[in-house]
Design a protein around this motif. Structure first.
Motif, short mmCIF file in Angstrom:
data_model
loop_
_atom_site.label_atom_id
_atom_site.label_comp_id
_atom_site.label_asym_id
_atom_site.label_seq_id
_atom_site.Cartn_x
_atom_site.Cartn_y
_atom_site.Cartn_z
N ALA A 103 0.81 -1.22 0.00
CA ALA A 103 0.00 0.00 0.00
C ALA A 103 0.84 1.27 0.00
O ALA A 103 0.49 2.24 -0.67
CB ALA A 103 -0.94 0.00 1.20
N ASP A 104 1.95 1.27 0.74
CA ASP A 104 2.77 2.49 0.83
C ASP A 104 4.26 2.24 0.65
O ASP A 104 5.06 3.14 0.83
CB ASP A 104 2.49 3.23 2.14
N ASN A 105 4.63 1.00 0.34
CA ASN A 105 6.02 0.63 0.09
C ASN A 105 6.90 0.85 1.32
O ASN A 105 8.11 1.00 1.21
CB ASN A 105 6.59 1.37 -1.11
N LYS A 149 8.14 -15.13 2.95
CA LYS A 149 7.61 -14.80 1.63
C LYS A 149 6.59 -13.68 1.78
O LYS A 149 5.88 -13.60 2.78
CB LYS A 149 6.97 -16.01 0.96
N GLY A 150 6.52 -12.82 0.79
CA GLY A 150 5.52 -11.77 0.77
C GLY A 150 4.14 -12.38 0.56
O GLY A 150 3.99 -13.56 0.22
N GLY A 151 3.13 -11.56 0.76
CA GLY A 151 1.76 -12.03 0.60
C GLY A 151 0.96 -11.10 -0.29
O GLY A 151 1.52 -10.29 -1.03
N VAL A 152 -0.34 -11.19 -0.20
CA VAL A 152 -1.24 -10.36 -0.99
C VAL A 152 -1.02 -8.88 -0.70
O VAL A 152 -1.07 -8.05 -1.60
CB VAL A 152 -2.71 -10.76 -0.73
N GLU A 153 -0.73 -8.55 0.56
CA GLU A 153 -0.56 -7.15 0.98
C GLU A 153 0.90 -6.74 1.15
O GLU A 153 1.17 -5.58 1.41
CB GLU A 153 -1.29 -6.91 2.30
N THR A 154 1.82 -7.69 1.03
CA THR A 154 3.22 -7.40 1.34
C THR A 154 4.16 -7.78 0.20
O THR A 154 3.90 -8.71 -0.55
CB THR A 154 3.66 -8.13 2.62
N LEU A 155 5.26 -7.03 0.12
CA LEU A 155 6.26 -7.25 -0.94
C LEU A 155 7.47 -8.04 -0.46
O LEU A 155 8.03 -8.84 -1.20
CB LEU A 155 6.75 -5.90 -1.47
N LEU A 200 3.94 4.75 8.95
CA LEU A 200 3.45 5.42 10.15
C LEU A 200 1.98 5.14 10.44
O LEU A 200 1.53 5.27 11.57
CB LEU A 200 3.69 6.93 10.06
N GLU A 201 1.24 4.77 9.44
CA GLU A 201 -0.15 4.36 9.66
C GLU A 201 -0.19 3.13 10.57
O GLU A 201 -1.11 2.95 11.35
CB GLU A 201 -0.83 4.07 8.32
N ARG A 202 0.82 2.29 10.46
CA ARG A 202 0.81 1.02 11.17
C ARG A 202 1.62 1.05 12.47
O ARG A 202 1.15 0.59 13.49
CB ARG A 202 1.31 -0.08 10.24
N ASN A 203 2.85 1.54 12.42
CA ASN A 203 3.73 1.59 13.60
C ASN A 203 4.59 2.83 13.54
O ASN A 203 5.00 3.25 12.47
CB ASN A 203 4.68 0.38 13.65
N THR A 204 4.93 3.35 14.70
CA THR A 204 5.85 4.49 14.75
C THR A 204 7.25 3.97 15.09
O THR A 204 7.40 2.88 15.66
CB THR A 204 5.42 5.50 15.82
#
Length: 135
Positions: A18-20, A89-95, A110-114
């Motif tokens: 989503a945001d790399n 391994k990456g998934g549907v949402e991850t690279l 930052l949306e997920r963790n600081t």
């Protein structure tokens, strides 16, 4: 739910499509799943690892941390897990999937963790007897 997985003094992070940017594996709680079930499911979907939940490290109110504004009131639950099996391994949402020491944490989502939250999780690695944080 946010998964905290340590291996060789490094923490597991996944790079989000989503945001790399990088974050702890995790996601929204699914209806009908317990916190343990959600965190195990999210780790496997996002990183390829099969894990066992061990303990709740922190329950943090997103409004007290440096996250972007959000329309919902959100609590982040950080659950420490141990790897039981699987391969990265990456998934549907991850690279990408990787383990990072505290000095080499890549660009955060930052949306997920600081950055401060990630460093706080390393305090639990340094002191396994550290008391659960609730704010």
């Amino acid at each position: 739910m946010q998964a905290v997985v340590f291996q060789n003094d490094k923490i597991l992070l996944v790079r989000e499509k989503a945001d790399n940017a990088w974050a702890l594996p995790g996601g929204w709680a699914d209806i009908g799943y317990s916190p343990s079930e959600v965190v195990v499911k999210e780790i496997e979907e996002e990183s390829g690892y099969i894990t066992t939940p061990k303990r709740v490290l922190a329950v943090l109110d997103k409004k007290f941390h440096n996250h972007p504004p959000e329309q919902y009131h959100v609590y982040k639950m950080f659950i420490q897990c141990e790897i039981a099996a699987g391969e990265p391994k990456g998934g549907v949402e991850t690279l990408e999937v990787g383990f990072f020491n505290r000095e080499e944490i890549p660009t955060h989502s930052l949306e997920r963790n600081t950055p401060a939250q990630i460093q706080t999780m390393f305090q639990f690695l340094d002191n396994p007897q550290k008391t659960t944080i609730i704010d």
